[in-house]
Design a protein around this motif. Structure first.
Motif, PDB file in Angstrom:
ATOM      1  N   ALA A 101      52.801  44.930  42.351  1.00  0.00           N
ATOM      2  CA  ALA A 101      51.630  45.290  42.463  1.00  0.00           C
ATOM      3  C   ALA A 101      51.315  46.547  43.354  1.00  0.00           C
ATOM      4  O   ALA A 101      50.433  47.482  43.439  1.00  0.00           O
ATOM      5  CB  ALA A 101      50.881  44.322  43.174  1.00  0.00           C
ATOM      6  N   VAL A 159      45.586  34.993  44.407  1.00  0.00           N
ATOM      7  CA  VAL A 159      45.604  34.603  45.672  1.00  0.00           C
ATOM      8  C   VAL A 159      44.411  33.409  46.279  1.00  0.00           C
ATOM      9  O   VAL A 159      44.882  32.815  46.767  1.00  0.00           O
ATOM     10  CB  VAL A 159      44.873  35.942  46.389  1.00  0.00           C
ATOM     11  N   SER A 182      46.878  40.191  38.515  1.00  0.00           N
ATOM     12  CA  SER A 182      47.323  38.831  38.613  1.00  0.00           C
ATOM     13  C   SER A 182      47.484  38.422  39.787  1.00  0.00           C
ATOM     14  O   SER A 182      47.124  37.241  40.265  1.00  0.00           O
ATOM     15  CB  SER A 182      49.116  38.746  38.192  1.00  0.00           C
ATOM     16  N   THR A 183      47.678  39.236  40.879  1.00  0.00           N
ATOM     17  CA  THR A 183      47.943  38.642  42.251  1.00  0.00           C
ATOM     18  C   THR A 183      46.402  38.329  42.988  1.00  0.00           C
ATOM     19  O   THR A 183      46.115  37.233  43.617  1.00  0.00           O
ATOM     20  CB  THR A 183      48.270  39.898  43.094  1.00  0.00           C
ATOM     21  N   MET A 225      56.047  39.695  41.429  1.00  0.00           N
ATOM     22  CA  MET A 225      54.617  40.121  41.214  1.00  0.00           C
ATOM     23  C   MET A 225      53.789  40.856  42.235  1.00  0.00           C
ATOM     24  O   MET A 225      53.258  41.763  42.031  1.00  0.00           O
ATOM     25  CB  MET A 225      53.788  38.648  40.926  1.00  0.00           C
ATOM     26  N   LEU A 226      54.047  40.260  43.527  1.00  0.00           N
ATOM     27  CA  LEU A 226      53.436  41.055  44.679  1.00  0.00           C
ATOM     28  C   LEU A 226      54.097  42.388  44.930  1.00  0.00           C
ATOM     29  O   LEU A 226      53.318  43.089  45.131  1.00  0.00           O
ATOM     30  CB  LEU A 226      53.640  40.059  45.852  1.00  0.00           C
ATOM     31  N   VAL A 264      56.889  34.945  41.958  1.00  0.00           N
ATOM     32  CA  VAL A 264      55.769  35.383  42.760  1.00  0.00           C
ATOM     33  C   VAL A 264      56.103  36.554  43.487  1.00  0.00           C
ATOM     34  O   VAL A 264      55.122  37.498  43.817  1.00  0.00           O
ATOM     35  CB  VAL A 264      55.497  34.143  43.863  1.00  0.00           C
TER      36      VAL A 264
END
Length: 287
Positions: A41, A263, A258-259, A37-38, A34
């Motif tokens: 981004a 969310v 994806s984020t 991913m963040l 996770v």
């Protein structure tokens, strides 16, 4: 005695510390994807393609998110996913609550067969129902329709939510309602004032399950929502990734997309988690 208890307490403390370290390590392993991913981004394509990983997005930007929100299909897909999810959650909770109440509070012919059927339905592979679902939705004119997709999602989550709520309902003693009825309340008022508040944790847990299933589901939506303007967020994300792949996949944009999809789930779970805890505490006090 203190000499005997001392080593025992020391061993318990050491074991607790080791378990804490293991739990923290497992949590970090779980949370790293996770975080990655963040982090990705906010990074540009060149940085992400570098052989040296970048663990902090210093010098990053919001360009990837601007590209995502600039996509014309995003807002439409977001609205469709929200509508389908809210309808599914509301319908699943109402139907599952009534079903769980019936099989937990009443003894009727076929009750055990009904409970067994709930378990057997969960064993059916979803892929085996695709053709039947497509033909059914087509025959009633609900292909590429929010209501049609919500109907299929509700049918998919109701068996498990009934089974989940059954445990909560069965865990509330019926004597509480009977005592309230002795005090002058009707059966309906006794249930609403005494039993129903104690079922709040179960209703919230069922709502969380239905929300996650409807928000993240991909395969049924792929079969039923065939038109581009009817895509849910998972379908939109797949199309976004494919569009990115035609010009060499931009993983920063993919991670930003994806984020954005993840969310709402995170926010919903954080809000509901607090209410679930309050419900559990309230139920313990009232019990």
């Amino acid at each position: 005695m203190s000499r005997i208890l001392g080593p025992a307490r020391s061993r318990r403390s050491t074991r607790r510390s080791l378990l804490t370290v293991v739990a923290v390590a497992l949590a970090l392993v779980w949370a790293f994807p996770v975080y990655w991913m963040l982090n990705s981004a906010f990074l540009d394509k060149v940085t992400l393609q570098s052989s040296t990983p970048t663990f902090l997005p210093f010098g990053g930007s919001l360009d990837n998110f601007s590209t995502v929100f600039g996509d014309t299909g995003f807002v439409r897909a977001l609205g469709i996913s929200l509508a389908v999810t809210l309808i599914t959650v509301a319908a699943a909770i109402v139907i599952a609550f009534l079903g769980a109440l019936a099989i937990s509070r009443f003894r009727f012919r076929g009750r055990r067969s009904f409970i067994l059927a709930l378990l057997l339905i969960q064993m059916l592979p979803a892929e085996g129902l695709f053709i039947a679902q497509y033909k059914m939705m087509s025959s009633i004119g609900l292909l590429n329709n929010v209501l049609g997709l919500a109907l299929l999602y509700t049918a998919a989550v109701v068996p498990f939510t009934v089974w989940m709520l059954r445990g909560f309902v069965a865990g509330v003693p019926v004597e509480l309602e009977e005592a309230a009825m002795v005090d002058g309340l009707s059966r309906t008022k006794a249930f609403l004032r005494i039993t129903f508040p104690l079922l709040a944790p179960g209703l919230v847990a069922s709502g969380v399950y239905a929300f996650l299933q409807a928000w993240n589901e991909f395969t049924v939506a792929l079969v039923v929502m065939t038109e581009e303007q009817s895509r849910t967020l998972p379908l939109w994300l797949r199309g976004f990734v494919q569009a990115s792949a035609t010009r060499e996949t931009d993983w920063g944009q993919v991670m930003a997309a994806s984020t954005v999809v993840a969310v709402p789930v995170i926010i919903f779970f954080l809000v509901v988690q607090g209410r679930m805890s309050n419900g559990l505490v309230g139920g313990a006090v009232k019990g």
